[in-house]
Design a protein around this motif. Structure first.
Motif, short mmCIF file in Angstrom:
data_model
loop_
_atom_site.label_atom_id
_atom_site.label_comp_id
_atom_site.label_asym_id
_atom_site.label_seq_id
_atom_site.Cartn_x
_atom_site.Cartn_y
_atom_site.Cartn_z
N LEU A 263 71.21 49.08 68.66
CA LEU A 263 72.32 48.24 69.13
C LEU A 263 73.64 48.94 68.85
O LEU A 263 73.89 49.36 67.72
CB LEU A 263 72.33 46.94 68.32
CG LEU A 263 71.93 45.64 68.97
CD1 LEU A 263 72.14 44.50 67.98
CD2 LEU A 263 72.70 45.36 70.25
N CYS B 127 65.96 46.81 63.60
CA CYS B 127 66.89 47.39 64.57
C CYS B 127 67.91 48.33 63.88
O CYS B 127 68.35 48.07 62.76
CB CYS B 127 67.63 46.22 65.21
SG CYS B 127 68.79 46.69 66.47
N THR B 128 68.25 49.39 64.56
CA THR B 128 69.26 50.35 64.08
C THR B 128 70.59 50.00 64.75
O THR B 128 70.62 49.78 65.97
CB THR B 128 68.82 51.77 64.48
OG1 THR B 128 67.52 52.01 63.92
CG2 THR B 128 69.80 52.83 64.00
N GLU C 206 65.97 48.14 70.16
CA GLU C 206 65.70 48.81 68.88
C GLU C 206 66.96 49.48 68.35
O GLU C 206 67.05 49.81 67.17
CB GLU C 206 64.63 49.89 69.07
CG GLU C 206 63.27 49.34 69.42
CD GLU C 206 62.40 50.42 70.03
OE1 GLU C 206 62.07 51.40 69.33
OE2 GLU C 206 62.05 50.28 71.21
N ARG D 51 65.55 51.04 75.64
CA ARG D 51 65.28 50.48 74.30
C ARG D 51 66.56 50.23 73.51
O ARG D 51 66.54 49.99 72.31
CB ARG D 51 64.36 51.44 73.54
CG ARG D 51 63.00 51.59 74.23
CD ARG D 51 62.28 52.85 73.80
NE ARG D 51 61.96 52.86 72.39
CZ ARG D 51 61.55 53.94 71.73
NH1 ARG D 51 61.42 55.11 72.36
NH2 ARG D 51 61.27 53.87 70.45
N GLN E 259 66.59 55.01 60.99
CA GLN E 259 65.89 53.81 61.46
C GLN E 259 66.20 52.61 60.56
O GLN E 259 66.11 52.69 59.34
CB GLN E 259 64.39 54.13 61.43
CG GLN E 259 63.47 52.98 61.23
CD GLN E 259 63.13 52.33 62.55
OE1 GLN E 259 62.63 53.00 63.45
NE2 GLN E 259 63.41 51.06 62.68
N ARG F 259 65.60 42.69 73.45
CA ARG F 259 65.17 42.94 72.06
C ARG F 259 65.33 44.42 71.71
O ARG F 259 64.36 45.12 71.41
CB ARG F 259 63.71 42.52 71.86
CG ARG F 259 63.45 41.06 72.10
CD ARG F 259 62.00 40.70 71.82
NE ARG F 259 61.73 39.31 72.12
CZ ARG F 259 61.46 38.85 73.33
NH1 ARG F 259 61.42 39.66 74.36
NH2 ARG F 259 61.23 37.57 73.52
N THR G 38 63.44 42.79 63.06
CA THR G 38 63.04 43.81 64.03
C THR G 38 63.19 45.25 63.51
O THR G 38 62.69 46.17 64.15
CB THR G 38 63.88 43.70 65.31
OG1 THR G 38 65.25 43.97 64.98
CG2 THR G 38 63.77 42.32 65.94
N TYR H 269 68.30 39.26 62.75
CA TYR H 269 67.68 40.06 63.82
C TYR H 269 67.28 41.44 63.28
O TYR H 269 66.19 41.93 63.54
CB TYR H 269 68.67 40.22 64.99
CG TYR H 269 68.09 41.04 66.12
CD1 TYR H 269 67.13 40.50 66.96
CD2 TYR H 269 68.47 42.37 66.31
CE1 TYR H 269 66.56 41.26 67.97
CE2 TYR H 269 67.91 43.13 67.31
CZ TYR H 269 66.96 42.57 68.15
OH TYR H 269 66.40 43.33 69.14
N ARG H 270 68.15 42.01 62.46
CA ARG H 270 67.90 43.33 61.88
C ARG H 270 66.69 43.29 60.94
O ARG H 270 65.83 44.16 60.98
CB ARG H 270 69.16 43.74 61.14
CG ARG H 270 69.12 45.07 60.50
CD ARG H 270 70.48 45.39 59.92
NE ARG H 270 70.85 44.52 58.81
CZ ARG H 270 71.99 44.62 58.14
NH1 ARG H 270 72.88 45.52 58.49
NH2 ARG H 270 72.26 43.82 57.14
#
Ligand code: ATP
Length: 246
Positions: A154, A184-185, A152, A77, A28, A150, A182, A178-179
């Motif tokens: 990418l 984000c993975t 989770e 997602r 994650q 958006r 959020t 962005y990472r």
């Protein structure tokens, strides 16, 4: 927790073993780089993670879902960008964003399009047909499309290909932001070693469909006694020498 878990993933096209039993995980919030020469199996791997290609063997779990049996729960997602997928040519950039936003059931879609347009500087091209854009403009639109829901998770296949150095840098900064915002993975396939060194905490070196080495950029530099990742890449691609502690 691993957001992406890949076990013994394999893809065979007739005689060509494009991906040959690879294993990896992405935790994650982590950004992992997928490196390898032309034909190493990067795009094939990403296409299997997206469910666009059915693996010959192996298992993929994303966000806890088995992609063979329950991919739609995960796909909602996730998102991706790839220079190999072109957007419908006759639709304008805005219309394209609306189509993709609706596919992902994005709430407040006009606001989201306005946000992405400001962040990726799309204002001047929003109402132009996607087919008439320059390569660099298409790349920015592909990224905006990739962020519309958006995501989770990418999956980015050469996200800054054909961007000029200034725009490439802006896009990388924007991905970093962005990472951070959020968690984000990200799995990032790239031929740009500076980009990989900047964005990735872990790198998988792919050759002929196999993971031949992996580690943090710093660990790889130390192992190959090199000063930049480009040299490590060349060492591996040309079988020039083994890692120093191998
Ligand atoms: P590049 O850096 O050039 O984009 P890549 O690492 O993304 O390369 P892939 O596109 O995954 O590599 O290709 C891996 C191997 O699979 C190559 O040998 C390629 O020729 C083969 N391959 C890819 N797609 C197909 C297909 N549809 N049919 C047959 N062989 C294919």
């Amino acid at each position: 927790m691993s957001v992406i878990q890949v076990e013994q993933l394999t893809k065979r096209y007739g005689d060509v073993l494009a991906v040959d039993g690879i294993d990896f995980t992405v935790a994650q919030g982590q950004t992992v780089g997928l490196l390898g020469g032309n034909g190493a199996g990067k795009t094939t791997t990403i296409a299997m993670l997206l469910g666009l290609l059915i693996p010959t063997a192996g298992r993929i779990r994303i966000l806890g879902h088995d992609m063979a049996t329950n991919r739609f729960a995960a796909l909602a997602r996730m998102n991706f960008s790839s220079p190999y997928v072109s957007l419908p040519h006759r639709l304008t950039v805005r219309q394209n964003m609306r189509v993709y936003g609706n596919l992902y059931n994005v709430r407040g879609l006009d606001r989201r399009i306005a946000e992405l347009s400001a962040e990726l500087d799309l204002g001047a091209i929003l109402d132009r047909p996607a087919g008439q854009l320059s390569a660099g403009q298409k790349t920015r639109v592909a990224l905006a499309k990739a962020l519309i829901n958006r995501p989770e998770v990418l999956l980015l296949d050469e996200p800054t290909a054909s961007l000029d150095p200034d725009t490439g840098d802006l896009v990388r900064s924007w991905l970093e932001r962005y990472r951070t915002e959020t968690g984000c993975t990200i799995l990032l396939a790239s031929h740009n070693m500076a980009e990989v060194a900047r964005l990735c905490s872990h790198v998988l070196m792919l050759k002929k469909g196999r993971v031949v080495d992996s580690g943090s950029p710093e660990a790889l530099l130390a192992r190959y006694e090199r000063e930049d990742l480009e040299e490590v890449f060349l060492d591996i691609a040309r079988d020039r020498r083994q890692a120093v502690d191998a």
